[in-house]
Design an enzyme around this catalytic site. Structure first.
Site, PDB file in Angstrom:
ATOM      1  N   GLN A 127       0.826  -1.212   0.000  1.00 15.56           N
ATOM      2  CA  GLN A 127       0.000   0.000   0.000  1.00 15.56           C
ATOM      3  C   GLN A 127       0.859   1.259   0.000  1.00 15.56           C
ATOM      4  OE1 GLN A 127      -2.159   1.251   3.654  1.00 15.56           O
ATOM      5  NE2 GLN A 127      -4.008   1.031   2.446  1.00 15.56           N
ATOM      6  N   GLY A 128       0.489   2.238  -0.814  1.00 15.26           N
ATOM      7  CA  GLY A 128       1.171   3.521  -0.851  1.00 15.26           C
ATOM      8  C   GLY A 128       0.204   4.651  -0.550  1.00 15.26           C
ATOM      9  N   TYR A 129      -0.117   4.817   0.712  1.00 12.00           N
ATOM     10  CA  TYR A 129      -1.033   5.887   1.135  1.00 12.00           C
ATOM     11  C   TYR A 129      -0.288   6.949   1.938  1.00 12.00           C
ATOM     12  CZ  TYR A 129      -5.618   3.874  -0.142  1.00 12.00           C
ATOM     13  OH  TYR A 129      -6.725   3.433  -0.818  1.00 12.00           O
ATOM     14  N   SER A 130       0.138   6.589   3.151  1.00  9.49           N
ATOM     15  CA  SER A 130       0.714   7.571   4.074  1.00  9.49           C
ATOM     16  C   SER A 130       2.005   8.172   3.534  1.00  9.49           C
ATOM     17  CB  SER A 130       0.986   6.924   5.435  1.00  9.49           C
ATOM     18  OG  SER A 130      -0.207   6.529   6.066  1.00  9.49           O
ATOM     19  N   GLU A 245     -10.383  -1.727   4.428  1.00 15.67           N
ATOM     20  CA  GLU A 245      -9.297  -1.846   5.386  1.00 15.67           C
ATOM     21  C   GLU A 245      -9.827  -1.783   6.809  1.00 15.67           C
ATOM     22  OE1 GLU A 245      -4.820  -0.088   5.995  1.00 15.67           O
ATOM     23  OE2 GLU A 245      -6.380   1.346   5.489  1.00 15.67           O
ATOM     24  N   ASN A 370      -7.386   6.109  15.817  1.00 12.34           N
ATOM     25  CA  ASN A 370      -8.712   5.981  16.425  1.00 12.34           C
ATOM     26  C   ASN A 370      -9.305   7.331  16.806  1.00 12.34           C
ATOM     27  OD1 ASN A 370      -8.365   3.289  16.038  1.00 12.34           O
ATOM     28  ND2 ASN A 370      -8.683   2.681  18.164  1.00 12.34           N
ATOM     29  N   GLU A 371      -8.443   8.328  17.020  1.00 15.82           N
ATOM     30  CA  GLU A 371      -8.962   9.679  17.261  1.00 15.82           C
ATOM     31  C   GLU A 371      -9.679  10.202  16.014  1.00 15.82           C
ATOM     32  OE1 GLU A 371      -5.828   8.805  20.158  1.00 15.82           O
ATOM     33  OE2 GLU A 371      -5.911   8.653  17.972  1.00 15.82           O
TER      34      GLU A 371
END
Length: 387
Positions: A127-130, A245, A370-371
């Site tokens: 995965q290439g997200y962040s 996800e 989670n925030e």
């Protein structure tokens, strides 16, 4: 003509459970059971091949695309037996993320090109997200893709890409219009990791494993037909994938596995006879049961062809925080051994007390902290005003 696929859903849950249990006990390597850390492709290749050869590698995919076609109830049985026997995850981004996305939103050509090689394990996805300044605020990503003839030219950096050193392909978000608003001008791209200009740099974590990577792109040329959906409309595609996800990250399997390990430790340490411990264990067991019920609800939506809404964030919150609470209790039960990295000796045997704790630490962060998930629930489910 190939033989028709087995209709697993025609079996009763009890009969299907027996079939799955027999399959795992017969085929899964004993030395890979209850792995304390994420396994690399080199460890899991044989098991991946076994699943592929038996048609079991994609339990939730429709049978027409090579999956088992399991309905939600059967899928939960599959996961329960998988965890009960300590079956580790294969490299599964292609199975649980790219595959379902292409089945729903890809072109016929993309499905024909990519799905078969996911099933055989010939192609492994990461995965290439962040990015360094675009984690939870993913829409701030700056990796750029400029259209040049029949190719996009990609420049930028991704980080926290799980096991990218084993990946043959990456699905990634890129900015294709720098002048558009933050959540616009983003496209969803499929990239061959052997393309010139890509550098993968593993990162060592607190637990001592190189599970995550930085990935750098320097004038990487990607065919324009590798875009999923429309150009500049990748945010909607990404949200669909994030829903998959969050469904996966909220799966009860991590908590179920951790609870099983806690039960084992309680016996080894003698704490199983402690009424205070039993109260804490029972509370966590009820939390896992609630998680299982919530998971069934969301998997039923997917099975019925419904889109997952923002309320799936509740599942991610509950699943990862339950997992974390179990990890905390494992350390507490371990007493002094809870400060020792690696296996510790108890009267009844050996136990690695910190592995679950380590693995639980990032679970509330990856896939969107989670925030952030609580903000999604507050704004989009409960319609609470923003501050």
């Amino acid at each position: 003509m190939s033989a028709p696929a087995q209709d697993w859903n025609a079996l009763s849950d009890d009969d299907f459970r027996k079939v799955v249990r027999t399959f795992f006990t017969t085929h899964y390597p004993e030395h890979l059971r209850y792995s304390p850390s994420r396994r690399r492709l080199s460890d899991m290749r044989g098991w991946y091949d076994t699943l592929s050869q038996h048609g079991w590698v994609a339990p939730s995919w429709p049978t027409r695309y090579g999956g088992m076609g399991l309905e939600p109830g059967k899928l939960v049985v599959f996961i329960e037996e998988q965890e009960a026997y300590g079956v580790a995850r294969v490299p599964d981004h292609g199975i649980i993320m790219v595959g379902p996305l292409l089945i729903q939103q890809g072109t016929d050509e993309q499905r024909l090109r990519y799905l078969p090689k996911i099933l055989t394990g010939e192609e492994i996805w990461c995965q290439g997200y962040s990015e360094p300044n675009a984690g939870s605020d993913l829409a701030s990503l700056r990796t750029e893709a400029v259209l040049d003839g029949d190719h996009f030219v990609v420049n930028g950096q991704k980080t926290w890409s799980t096991l990218a050193q084993d990946g043959t392909h990456m699905f990634m978000l890129v900015r294709t219009d720098k002048m558009a608003r933050k959540q616009e001008g983003i496209s969803f791209l499929l990239v061959d990791m052997t393309t010139p200009g890509i550098t993968v740099r593993p990162m060592r974590t607190l637990s001592g494993h190189e599970e995550f990577c930085e990935v750098f792109f320097d004038d990487v040329r990607v065919p324009k037909e590798n875009i999923v959906g429309e150009i500049n409309k990748g945010w909607g595609v990404a949200k669909a994938l994030l829903s998959f996800e969050r469904l996966f990250l909220g799966s009860p399997k991590l908590a179920q596995s951790a609870l099983s390990r806690l039960s084992t430790l309680a016996v080894l340490s003698g704490r199983v006879r402690d009424p205070v411990f039993r109260d804490k264990f029972t509370a966590l067991q009820l939390d896992v049961d609630d998680l299982n019920g919530l998971y069934r609800r969301f998997t039923a939506q997917v099975s019925d062809g419904e889109k997952l809404g923002p309320d799936v964030s509740i599942l991610k919150i509950w699943g990862t925080e339950t997992f974390s609470r179990i990890g905390d209790l494992i350390v507490e039960v371990s007493a002094g051994a809870g400060m020792i990295d690696g296996p510790s000796d108890f009267e009844g045997g050996s136990f690695d007390t910190l592995s679950t704790f380590y693995n639980a630490r990032p679970s509330t962060i990856y896939g969107g902290t989670n925030e952030v998930q609580r903000n999604i629930v507050a704004g989009n489910v409960l319609n609470l005003p923003s501050t």
